[in-house]
Design a protein around this motif. Structure first.
Motif, short mmCIF file in Angstrom:
data_model
loop_
_atom_site.label_atom_id
_atom_site.label_comp_id
_atom_site.label_asym_id
_atom_site.label_seq_id
_atom_site.Cartn_x
_atom_site.Cartn_y
_atom_site.Cartn_z
N TYR A 10 11.51 6.24 2.65
CA TYR A 10 11.03 5.50 1.48
C TYR A 10 9.73 6.13 1.02
CZ TYR A 10 9.71 1.54 -1.46
OH TYR A 10 9.36 0.74 -2.53
N VAL A 11 9.69 6.58 -0.24
CA VAL A 11 8.54 7.33 -0.73
C VAL A 11 7.51 6.41 -1.39
CG1 VAL A 11 7.76 9.20 -2.24
CG2 VAL A 11 9.96 9.37 -1.06
N THR A 12 7.93 5.69 -2.43
CA THR A 12 6.97 4.84 -3.14
C THR A 12 7.70 3.87 -4.05
OG1 THR A 12 4.97 4.87 -4.54
CG2 THR A 12 6.72 6.40 -5.12
N GLY A 76 11.38 1.67 5.42
CA GLY A 76 10.26 1.32 4.56
C GLY A 76 9.20 0.49 5.25
N LEU A 77 9.18 0.52 6.57
CA LEU A 77 8.23 -0.31 7.31
C LEU A 77 6.77 0.05 7.04
CD1 LEU A 77 9.99 -0.70 10.79
CD2 LEU A 77 9.76 -2.40 8.96
N GLY A 78 6.53 1.27 6.59
CA GLY A 78 5.16 1.69 6.31
C GLY A 78 4.63 1.20 4.98
N GLU A 79 5.46 0.58 4.15
CA GLU A 79 5.02 0.07 2.85
C GLU A 79 4.13 -1.16 3.08
OE1 GLU A 79 4.00 -1.09 -0.66
OE2 GLU A 79 5.08 0.81 -0.42
N LEU A 87 11.55 -7.42 -0.54
CA LEU A 87 12.63 -6.89 -1.36
C LEU A 87 13.53 -5.97 -0.54
CD1 LEU A 87 14.09 -6.24 -4.01
CD2 LEU A 87 12.30 -4.56 -4.50
N MET A 88 12.93 -5.09 0.24
CA MET A 88 13.73 -4.16 1.04
C MET A 88 14.52 -4.89 2.12
SD MET A 88 11.41 -0.69 1.33
CE MET A 88 9.92 -1.47 1.93
N LYS A 89 13.91 -5.90 2.74
CA LYS A 89 14.62 -6.65 3.77
C LYS A 89 15.82 -7.39 3.20
CE LYS A 89 10.53 -7.36 6.67
NZ LYS A 89 9.51 -8.35 7.15
N ALA A 90 15.75 -7.75 1.92
CA ALA A 90 16.87 -8.45 1.27
C ALA A 90 17.91 -7.49 0.72
CB ALA A 90 16.33 -9.32 0.14
N SER A 91 17.69 -6.18 0.90
CA SER A 91 18.56 -5.19 0.27
C SER A 91 19.19 -4.23 1.25
CB SER A 91 17.75 -4.40 -0.77
OG SER A 91 17.16 -5.25 -1.73
N GLY A 92 19.29 -4.62 2.52
CA GLY A 92 19.95 -3.73 3.48
C GLY A 92 21.41 -3.53 3.12
#
Length: 273
Positions: A10-12, A76-79, A87-92
């Protein structure tokens, strides 16, 4: 089926739009702008992206490649932003990726010139898909290698948010007076004569088949994903036949102002490189 890739870094986040897409690297060594299924707009925005984007491509318009994007939130844990984390957790799982165009410039109708023929084709296409998000304020177009590319079609096919009134909604006129390309002398009727015959049931069957079943299941009023696909085909076929007669293209006064000389000079320098 769309090509499938898996996210590896995950970049940005991109915060320009309400859906907060992210730039993500994938296992094919490519970089993509990923639209997440867990965003507020939900899966219908992704359905619209697939149908509109792939239809536009088949009509000869430039749309970055779309891919099925498998996303594991762990990358994306570093975000640091908790909202993005949620948002990412809801989009696996399955999301939608769009090829990232490095170095592309955002289209500005006061800076870049577009041929009337292309302007007409894009306006007719936007009328066909009911795209309400290509105004001169927010063009959702990029200029890459001196060509115009169309992006962000999640706000199109707006009738699919209420299928009970979809037929009546799709019959409404399309207001292109604020369209980003209204100032370039488009002729939607000429575009329709060229493009409408291409919009066949066979073509729409091919395009709608690219939408994953999991984004179409449990749609109220439909028994199966194929029934939903048939509804999209029916409405788009009907619109293709006569939407050009219901397009308003009166140019907004604010679009007639010429760009400042410094901006024209800067863009000419960028294009010359």
């Amino acid at each position: 089926m769309l090509r499938e890739v898996t996210g590896i870094r995950y970049v940005t986040p991109l915060r320009e739009g309400g859906s907060v897409p992210g730039v993500v690297e994938a296992d094919d060594l490519g970089t993509y702008v990923v639209k997440f299924v867990g965003a507020a707009q939900g899966r219908k925005a992704l359905i619209a992206e697939v149908i509109a984007g792939e239809l536009g491509r088949r009509l000869g318009l430039r749309v970055p490649e779309l891919v099925r994007f498998d996303f594991d939130p762990v990358i994306g844990l570093g975000e640091p932003d908790q909202e993005i984390q949620d948002l990412m957790k809801a989009s696996g799982g399955l999301n939608l990726g769009m090829d990232f165009l490095p170095g592309a410039l955002g289209f500005d109708p006061l800076v870049f010139e577009v041929e009337p023929e292309l302007a007409g084709r894009i306006i007719w296409f936007d009328a066909l898909i009911g795209n309400v998000d290509r105004s001169w304020r927010n063009p959702n177009m990029l200029v890459w290698h001196k060509n115009v590319w169309l992006i962000d079609h999640g706000a199109s096919l707006i009738w699919h948010h209420n299928w009970k009134s979809a037929a009546a909604s799709s019959d409404r006129p399309y207001d292109a007076s604020d369209h980003a390309l209204a100032r370039f002398g488009p002729d939607p009727a000429a575009a329709a004569a060229e493009l409408a015959p291409m919009v066949t049931d066979e073509l729409l069957t091919e395009v709608t088949a690219l939408v994953p079943d999991e984004w179409l299941v449990d749609e109220p009023g439909f028994d199966s994903p194929d029934d939903v696909r048939a509804a999209y085909r029916e409405l788009l076929l009907a619109r293709a036949a006569g939407i050009h007669q219901r397009i308003r293209t009166e140019q907004a006064e604010k679009q007639k102002q010429p760009p400042p000389q410094w901006l024209r000079t800067w863009v000419e320098g960028k294009n010359a490189k």
